[in-house]
Scaffold this motif. Sequence first.
Motif, PDB file in Angstrom:
ATOM      1  N   LEU A 149      -6.631  -1.004  -4.493  1.00  0.00           N
ATOM      2  CA  LEU A 149      -7.060  -0.042  -5.504  1.00  0.00           C
ATOM      3  C   LEU A 149      -6.171  -0.131  -6.739  1.00  0.00           C
ATOM      4  CD1 LEU A 149      -7.835   3.102  -3.305  1.00  0.00           C
ATOM      5  CD2 LEU A 149      -9.482   1.545  -4.374  1.00  0.00           C
ATOM      6  N   ALA A 150      -4.872  -0.350  -6.528  1.00  0.00           N
ATOM      7  CA  ALA A 150      -3.958  -0.498  -7.665  1.00  0.00           C
ATOM      8  C   ALA A 150      -4.336  -1.703  -8.511  1.00  0.00           C
ATOM      9  CB  ALA A 150      -2.524  -0.624  -7.161  1.00  0.00           C
ATOM     10  N   VAL A 151      -4.761  -2.781  -7.873  1.00  0.00           N
ATOM     11  CA  VAL A 151      -5.186  -3.968  -8.612  1.00  0.00           C
ATOM     12  C   VAL A 151      -6.481  -3.688  -9.368  1.00  0.00           C
ATOM     13  CG1 VAL A 151      -6.110  -6.304  -8.319  1.00  0.00           C
ATOM     14  CG2 VAL A 151      -3.961  -5.658  -7.215  1.00  0.00           C
ATOM     15  N   ARG A 152      -7.393  -2.970  -8.762  1.00  0.00           N
ATOM     16  CA  ARG A 152      -8.615  -2.612  -9.485  1.00  0.00           C
ATOM     17  C   ARG A 152      -8.302  -1.715 -10.688  1.00  0.00           C
ATOM     18  NH1 ARG A 152     -12.615  -0.124  -5.258  1.00  0.00           N
ATOM     19  NH2 ARG A 152     -13.942   0.057  -7.131  1.00  0.00           N
ATOM     20  N   ALA A 153      -7.340  -0.806 -10.518  1.00  0.00           N
ATOM     21  CA  ALA A 153      -6.924   0.039 -11.646  1.00  0.00           C
ATOM     22  C   ALA A 153      -6.268  -0.811 -12.735  1.00  0.00           C
ATOM     23  CB  ALA A 153      -5.968   1.122 -11.163  1.00  0.00           C
ATOM     24  N   TRP A 154      -5.506  -1.826 -12.339  1.00  0.00           N
ATOM     25  CA  TRP A 154      -4.902  -2.743 -13.312  1.00  0.00           C
ATOM     26  C   TRP A 154      -5.980  -3.534 -14.054  1.00  0.00           C
ATOM     27  CZ3 TRP A 154      -5.076  -8.209 -12.360  1.00  0.00           C
ATOM     28  CH2 TRP A 154      -4.460  -8.983 -13.358  1.00  0.00           C
ATOM     29  N   LEU A 155      -6.968  -4.033 -13.335  1.00  0.00           N
ATOM     30  CA  LEU A 155      -8.062  -4.758 -13.977  1.00  0.00           C
ATOM     31  C   LEU A 155      -8.773  -3.869 -14.999  1.00  0.00           C
ATOM     32  CD1 LEU A 155      -9.560  -6.622 -10.879  1.00  0.00           C
ATOM     33  CD2 LEU A 155      -8.562  -7.721 -12.899  1.00  0.00           C
ATOM     34  N   ARG A 156      -8.957  -2.610 -14.654  1.00  0.00           N
ATOM     35  CA  ARG A 156      -9.603  -1.671 -15.571  1.00  0.00           C
ATOM     36  C   ARG A 156      -8.737  -1.420 -16.800  1.00  0.00           C
ATOM     37  NH1 ARG A 156     -10.864   4.334 -13.449  1.00  0.00           N
ATOM     38  NH2 ARG A 156      -8.588   4.260 -13.199  1.00  0.00           N
ATOM     39  N   GLY A 209       0.789  -1.219   0.000  1.00  0.00           N
ATOM     40  CA  GLY A 209       0.000   0.000   0.000  1.00  0.00           C
ATOM     41  C   GLY A 209       0.825   1.275   0.000  1.00  0.00           C
ATOM     42  N   PHE A 210       0.185   2.356   0.402  1.00  0.00           N
ATOM     43  CA  PHE A 210       0.731   3.713   0.368  1.00  0.00           C
ATOM     44  C   PHE A 210       1.979   3.837   1.246  1.00  0.00           C
ATOM     45  CE2 PHE A 210       0.365   8.218   1.959  1.00  0.00           C
ATOM     46  CZ  PHE A 210       0.648   8.841   0.758  1.00  0.00           C
ATOM     47  N   MET A 211       3.032   4.451   0.700  1.00  0.00           N
ATOM     48  CA  MET A 211       4.292   4.689   1.410  1.00  0.00           C
ATOM     49  C   MET A 211       4.942   3.403   1.911  1.00  0.00           C
ATOM     50  SD  MET A 211       4.722   7.886   1.044  1.00  0.00           S
ATOM     51  CE  MET A 211       6.067   8.275   2.163  1.00  0.00           C
ATOM     52  N   GLU A 217       5.941   2.157  -7.877  1.00  0.00           N
ATOM     53  CA  GLU A 217       6.599   3.452  -8.053  1.00  0.00           C
ATOM     54  C   GLU A 217       6.048   4.125  -9.307  1.00  0.00           C
ATOM     55  OE1 GLU A 217      10.812   2.764  -8.027  1.00  0.00           O
ATOM     56  OE2 GLU A 217      10.880   2.645  -5.841  1.00  0.00           O
ATOM     57  N   PRO A 218       5.996   5.458  -9.336  1.00  0.00           N
ATOM     58  CA  PRO A 218       6.508   6.410  -8.344  1.00  0.00           C
ATOM     59  C   PRO A 218       5.702   6.368  -7.050  1.00  0.00           C
ATOM     60  CG  PRO A 218       5.292   7.554 -10.068  1.00  0.00           C
ATOM     61  CD  PRO A 218       5.414   6.139 -10.513  1.00  0.00           C
ATOM     62  N   VAL A 219       6.416   6.555  -5.944  1.00  0.00           N
ATOM     63  CA  VAL A 219       5.837   6.374  -4.613  1.00  0.00           C
ATOM     64  C   VAL A 219       4.609   7.242  -4.396  1.00  0.00           C
ATOM     65  CG1 VAL A 219       6.294   6.635  -2.155  1.00  0.00           C
ATOM     66  CG2 VAL A 219       8.047   5.667  -3.651  1.00  0.00           C
ATOM     67  N   MET A 220       4.656   8.501  -4.861  1.00  0.00           N
ATOM     68  CA  MET A 220       3.547   9.420  -4.644  1.00  0.00           C
ATOM     69  C   MET A 220       2.831   9.775  -5.944  1.00  0.00           C
ATOM     70  SD  MET A 220       5.013  11.995  -1.738  1.00  0.00           S
ATOM     71  CE  MET A 220       5.715  11.363  -0.211  1.00  0.00           C
ATOM     72  N   GLY A 221       2.985   8.909  -6.954  1.00  0.00           N
ATOM     73  CA  GLY A 221       2.336   9.152  -8.232  1.00  0.00           C
ATOM     74  C   GLY A 221       0.901   8.668  -8.249  1.00  0.00           C
ATOM     75  N   ALA A 223       0.015  13.962  -1.591  1.00  0.00           N
ATOM     76  CA  ALA A 223       0.459  13.084  -2.665  1.00  0.00           C
ATOM     77  C   ALA A 223      -0.686  12.828  -3.634  1.00  0.00           C
ATOM     78  CB  ALA A 223       0.955  11.762  -2.085  1.00  0.00           C
ATOM     79  N   VAL A 224      -0.359  12.594  -4.884  1.00  0.00           N
ATOM     80  CA  VAL A 224      -1.399  12.334  -5.885  1.00  0.00           C
ATOM     81  C   VAL A 224      -2.215  11.107  -5.508  1.00  0.00           C
ATOM     82  CG1 VAL A 224      -1.823  11.735  -8.301  1.00  0.00           C
ATOM     83  CG2 VAL A 224      -0.066  13.422  -7.733  1.00  0.00           C
ATOM     84  N   ASN A 225      -1.525   9.991  -5.185  1.00  0.00           N
ATOM     85  CA  ASN A 225      -2.259   8.775  -4.843  1.00  0.00           C
ATOM     86  C   ASN A 225      -3.004   8.912  -3.518  1.00  0.00           C
ATOM     87  OD1 ASN A 225       0.161   8.817  -3.438  1.00  0.00           O
ATOM     88  ND2 ASN A 225       0.873   6.826  -4.176  1.00  0.00           N
ATOM     89  N   GLY A 226      -2.485   9.718  -2.608  1.00  0.00           N
ATOM     90  CA  GLY A 226      -3.195   9.955  -1.353  1.00  0.00           C
ATOM     91  C   GLY A 226      -4.505  10.679  -1.586  1.00  0.00           C
ATOM     92  N   ARG A 227      -4.487  11.709  -2.430  1.00  0.00           N
ATOM     93  CA  ARG A 227      -5.712  12.451  -2.737  1.00  0.00           C
ATOM     94  C   ARG A 227      -6.718  11.572  -3.477  1.00  0.00           C
ATOM     95  NH1 ARG A 227      -1.991  16.439  -4.328  1.00  0.00           N
ATOM     96  NH2 ARG A 227      -2.550  16.129  -6.525  1.00  0.00           N
ATOM     97  N   GLN A 228      -6.203  10.662  -4.306  1.00  0.00           N
ATOM     98  CA  GLN A 228      -7.105   9.758  -5.025  1.00  0.00           C
ATOM     99  C   GLN A 228      -7.886   8.864  -4.074  1.00  0.00           C
ATOM    100  OE1 GLN A 228      -4.142   8.010  -7.647  1.00  0.00           O
ATOM    101  NE2 GLN A 228      -4.978   9.091  -9.421  1.00  0.00           N
TER     102      GLN A 228
END
Length: 296
Positions: A182-189, A116-118, A144-148, A218-223
């Motif tokens: 969430l990253a996996v759901r984004a990958w599935l999409r 997950g995050f960080m 990575e990027p960590v905060m992308g 961070a971008v991913n934090g705001r998401q």
Amino acid sequence: MIARWQRILLLFILLTMAAWLVWQWPHSPWRAVLGALVPLCVYLVVMAVEFVLMHITNRTDAAPRARLSQVVGAWWAEVWVALMVFGWRQPFRHTSVPDWLPSKPTGKRGVVLVHGFMCNRGLWLPWFASLQARGHAYVAVNLEPVMGSIDEYADIIEDAVRQVTAATGQAPVLLCHSMGGLAVRAWLRAHQADGRVHRVLTLGTPHGGTWLGRFSRAVNGRQMSLAGDWVVALQRAEPAGRAALFTCWYSNCDNIVFPATTAALVGAEHRLVEGVAHVEMAFDPGVMKACLEEIG
């Protein structure tokens, strides 16, 4: 990258504590010791604030209300677990155990582990021996990027899934902590990969966002903001039936993902674990045992 940042931060804190001790000890040993303990006290207070906010926010949530003893116990457990993860495993041990892709299939399904995050793959160190002992090939990714943007992690997950599938000849299980789900759901999409996954297990993933997301820069934090634009758009883009691939673990003492049921995904299987904090959930013996059994 995150390992380097965490090593630098830890070194800075330790040097600051040591410098204060050396400077103040001749004048007042008590003041020297108390001043050196300030970083630890700040850490304890910040962690306590998270649990207070969580407990207040969860008053109106559908999950069972945590008892005060559960909240205090989860806070204390998280203090030690987070120190071990962020102060040792991730900064210093994240490359100590490599991925395991046996040259010949074992007949067992493989696993892709998504942190997950960080965090980095060091989060999963306690899982590796059990997975290998059971014959499960595995790859633990570094996002990575960590905060992308979370969307940028899709190709990293795609590569890991291809590696594990090639090593086993079977669709893998994806084991995810926090933002990793969430990253996996984004990958599935991005890859329309539903047919290439056996199961997705998420531990404390903010499927609906989290109340704390509003404070991230961070971008991913705001998401991951609660009911934010990114998580809402992700859910709207998902086809009917995709959620059936998921088993979602959530807790009424999760100090990062709250309200508690934001870690549940409509249409998925849900597993409530009471009195367990956010990082702690990845190492809770009951959660680990159940996940290993579900992997097969």
